[in-house]
Design a protein around this motif. Structure first.
Motif, PDB file in Angstrom:
ATOM      1  N   SER A  60       0.805  -1.742   0.504  1.00 45.79           N
ATOM      2  CA  SER A  60      -0.146   0.101  -0.039  1.00 45.79           C
ATOM      3  C   SER A  60       1.095   1.263   0.021  1.00 45.79           C
ATOM      4  N   GLY A  61       0.434   2.123   0.006  1.00 44.38           N
ATOM      5  CA  GLY A  61       0.758   4.112  -0.097  1.00 44.38           C
ATOM      6  C   GLY A  61       1.132   3.728   0.895  1.00 44.38           C
ATOM      7  N   MET A  62       0.504   3.511   2.404  1.00 47.11           N
ATOM      8  CA  MET A  62       1.262   3.274   3.672  1.00 47.11           C
ATOM      9  C   MET A  62       1.958   3.140   4.455  1.00 47.11           C
ATOM     10  N   TYR A 102      -2.185  14.386   3.556  1.00 49.04           N
ATOM     11  CA  TYR A 102      -2.640  12.929   3.624  1.00 49.04           C
ATOM     12  C   TYR A 102      -2.869  12.919   4.680  1.00 49.04           C
ATOM     13  N   THR A 161      -0.644   9.833   6.369  1.00 49.41           N
ATOM     14  CA  THR A 161      -0.080  10.091   6.395  1.00 49.41           C
ATOM     15  C   THR A 161       0.302  11.151   7.867  1.00 49.41           C
ATOM     16  N   GLU A 204       4.896  17.288  -0.118  1.00 47.39           N
ATOM     17  CA  GLU A 204       3.632  16.541  -0.837  1.00 47.39           C
ATOM     18  C   GLU A 204       2.842  17.678  -1.449  1.00 47.39           C
ATOM     19  N   ASN A 218      -3.208  17.662  -0.236  1.00 42.30           N
ATOM     20  CA  ASN A 218      -4.771  16.555  -0.163  1.00 42.30           C
ATOM     21  C   ASN A 218      -5.155  17.331   1.360  1.00 42.30           C
ATOM     22  N   ASP A 265       5.684  13.008  -1.967  1.00 42.63           N
ATOM     23  CA  ASP A 265       4.467  11.910  -2.116  1.00 42.63           C
ATOM     24  C   ASP A 265       4.579  12.391  -3.497  1.00 42.63           C
ATOM     25  N   THR A 319       1.223  11.054  -4.949  1.00 40.01           N
ATOM     26  CA  THR A 319       0.386  10.410  -5.408  1.00 40.01           C
ATOM     27  C   THR A 319      -0.500  11.096  -6.520  1.00 40.01           C
ATOM     28  N   PHE A 320      -0.856  12.964  -5.976  1.00 37.42           N
ATOM     29  CA  PHE A 320      -1.816  13.799  -6.878  1.00 37.42           C
ATOM     30  C   PHE A 320      -1.500  14.221  -7.738  1.00 37.42           C
ATOM     31  N   SER A 358       1.121   6.686  -4.313  1.00 37.88           N
ATOM     32  CA  SER A 358      -0.324   5.903  -3.691  1.00 37.88           C
ATOM     33  C   SER A 358       0.254   5.086  -4.816  1.00 37.88           C
ATOM     34  N   THR A 392      -2.328   3.038  -5.938  1.00 37.97           N
ATOM     35  CA  THR A 392      -4.089   2.996  -5.641  1.00 37.97           C
ATOM     36  C   THR A 392      -4.636   4.372  -5.857  1.00 37.97           C
ATOM     37  N   LYS A 393      -4.270   4.787  -6.775  1.00 34.84           N
ATOM     38  CA  LYS A 393      -4.809   6.380  -7.002  1.00 34.84           C
ATOM     39  C   LYS A 393      -5.025   6.164  -8.785  1.00 34.84           C
ATOM     40  N   VAL A 403      -4.528  -1.583  -4.148  1.00 40.74           N
ATOM     41  CA  VAL A 403      -4.516  -1.376  -3.064  1.00 40.74           C
ATOM     42  C   VAL A 403      -2.508  -1.692  -3.700  1.00 40.74           C
ATOM     43  N   MET A 404      -1.734  -0.196  -3.491  1.00 38.70           N
ATOM     44  CA  MET A 404      -0.514  -0.308  -3.465  1.00 38.70           C
ATOM     45  C   MET A 404       0.477   0.708  -3.406  1.00 38.70           C
ATOM     46  N   LEU A 438      -9.253   8.025  -4.923  1.00 39.08           N
ATOM     47  CA  LEU A 438      -9.183   9.485  -6.000  1.00 39.08           C
ATOM     48  C   LEU A 438      -8.065   8.505  -7.266  1.00 39.08           C
TER      49      LEU A 438
HETATM   50  C1  LIG Z   1      -4.404   7.279  -0.831  1.00 31.76           C
HETATM   51  C2  LIG Z   1      -2.953   8.544  -0.402  1.00 31.76           C
HETATM   52  C3  LIG Z   1      -1.709   7.469   0.226  1.00 31.76           C
HETATM   53  C4  LIG Z   1      -2.088   6.704   0.864  1.00 31.76           C
HETATM   54  O1  LIG Z   1      -1.260   5.398   0.570  1.00 31.76           O
HETATM   55  P1  LIG Z   1      -2.992   4.084   0.518  1.00 31.76           P
HETATM   56  O2  LIG Z   1      -2.338   3.082  -1.242  1.00 31.76           O
HETATM   57  O3  LIG Z   1      -4.385   4.539   0.910  1.00 31.76           O
HETATM   58  O4  LIG Z   1      -2.362   2.938   1.743  1.00 31.76           O
HETATM   59  C5  LIG Z   1      -0.457   8.517   0.621  1.00 31.76           C
HETATM   60  N1  LIG Z   1      -0.574   9.421   0.165  1.00 31.76           N
HETATM   61  C6  LIG Z   1      -1.748  10.300  -0.425  1.00 31.76           C
HETATM   62  C7  LIG Z   1      -1.201  11.521  -1.263  1.00 31.76           C
HETATM   63  C8  LIG Z   1      -2.636   9.603  -0.600  1.00 31.76           C
HETATM   64  O5  LIG Z   1      -3.505  10.451  -1.236  1.00 31.76           O
END
Ligand SMILES: *Cc1c(COP(=O)(O)O)cnc(C)c1O
Length: 379
Positions: free
Chosen positions: A73-75, A98, A101, A141, A145, A170, A172-173, A192, A194-195, A204-205, A325
């Motif tokens: 997961s991202g975490m 986030y 985090t 980040e 978020n 981070d 992710t966004f 993450s 996942t997004k 989830v990754m 997201l």
């Molecule tokens: C969702 C998210 C995470 C955590 O990731 P998971 O895959 O849900 O464990 C970390 N940082 C940001 C910005 C996220 O949106």
């Protein structure tokens, strides 16, 4: 190689046994050895799996990183980065972060002796003040978020370097399509997955990319020792999702821009947070470090109450009320009660995260239907 070509080909070769175009799902926990220690680079699947190897190489290529490691997961990825630190080490982080985090920082790693300082990273003076010779890591980040603040990655990297601290972004966004922190001097990039990267709300990754072999060795050591690895099925799904990442992102950006502009002109909307607007505090930085402005938008209503926000969320039909997201489908969320519920209210309000804030992940549906849905829901 350009982004779209890397998205489809990096890390992947036709399967040597059969010529299969797609990297197979190597659903195995272990690998045969001819004689003890004599193997083909694969011993046990927590340590290595060929489907995961292909994905790690692909993601590293997309981020212009030399090394990549995937996590369950991202975490899990964030956890691995923190586990490379020592008790007493200091971490400076964005205050607009986030929620998960913030939770792992304060509820888990503070107990193990790491010290966290949260600052408004749009203000470089506050970053400078928070840094000390004990700062080992600066956690960026951007866009943040859910406030969609933009942190100047190059500037913060340079400040961190002046005290010998490493930086992680981070990403992710933005996704690797819109922003590549390694090109701006960051030591690590995390996602993450996942997004946007997976993109279909079915996995989830997490991911950590780096250029320094010493950093990669540490991250790899934690990956193997703590064992928060993704399974081969999930790696396959993400490899499949990535093949359209660039195409999806362009549509997310097109739709995001139209939704942001529609909301900005709506009489019942008080403010729209989106880095593509010229009056956004760090629009110029966004223009410099991002390819486009993305499909994430937050807004507050003129009637600045939680009840008004809930009504809009309940009325939406094409947008689904849900956490997360970055998937192809449009989602709407209420950060104060959902993703950011673990942040104390006063601290939330300080960052501008009011009780009525709505966050949108604009998907890739037809824009007319998205605008119509918002029109009906806001009234
Ligand atoms: C969702 C998210 C995470 C955590 O990731 P998971 O895959 O849900 O464990 C970390 N940082 C940001 C910005 C996220 O949106």
């Amino acid at each position: 190689m350009k982004f779209g070509t890397k998205a489809i080909h990096a890390g992947q070769e036709p399967d040597p046994t059969t010529g299969a175009i797609m990297t197979p799902i190597y659903q195995t926990s272990t690998y045969a050895q001819a004689s003890p220690g004599q193997h083909k680079g694969y011993e046990y699947a927590r340590t290595q799996n060929p489907t995961r190897t292909a994905l790690e190489a692909n993601l590293a290529a997309l981020e212009n990183a030399q090394f990549g490691r995937c996590f369950s997961s991202g975490m899990g990825a964030t956890d691995a980065i923190l586990k490379t630190l020592e008790p007493g080490d200091e971490i400076v982080s964005t205050n607009d972060l986030y929620g998960g985090t913030y939770r792992i920082f304060t509820k888990i790693y503070e107990r193990y002796g790491l010290k966290f300082t949260f600052v408004n990273m749009q203000d470089l003076e506050s970053v400078k003040k928070a840094l000390s010779p004990k700062t080992r890591l600066v956690w960026i980040e951007t866009p943040t978020n859910p406030m969609m603040s933009i942190v100047d990655i190059r500037a913060v990297v340079n400040l961190a370097k002046s005290v010998g601290a490493k930086t992680v972004v981070d990403n992710t966004f933005a996704s690797p399509y819109l922003q590549n922190p390694m090109d701006m001097g960051a030591d690590m990039v995390m996602h993450s997955v996942t997004k946007y990267i997976a993109g279909h709300s079915d996995v989830v990754m997490g991911f950590v990319g780096s250029n320094d072999p010493k950093i990669d060795e540490l991250i790899g050591f934690v990956q193997n020792s703590s064992g928060a690895i993704p399974g081969p099925q999930d790696c396959f799904l993400v490899l499949r999702g990535i093949k359209t990442l660039h195409v999806r992102m362009d549509r997310h950006c097109d739709n995001g821009e139209q939704v942001a502009k529609y909301l900005k002109n709506h009489p019942k909307v008080k403010h729209v947070y989106w880095p593509g607007f010229e009056d956004h505090a760090n629009h110029e930085v966004a223009k410099k470090q991002m390819k486009r402005f993305g499909g994430m938008i937050s807004f507050v209503l003129a009637d600045d109450s939680q009840a008004a926000a809930f009504k809009v969320l309940e009325n939406l039909k094409v947008f689904t009320l849900a956490e997360s997201l970055g998937g192809v489908e449009s989602l709407a969320g209420h950060p104060a009660s959902m993703t950011h519920a673990s942040i104390p209210r006063e601290q939330r309000l300080e960052a501008g995260l009011t009780d009525s804030l709505i966050r949108l992940s604009v998907g890739i549906e037809d824009i007319e239907d998205l605008i119509e849905d918002l029109k009906n829901a806001i009234g």
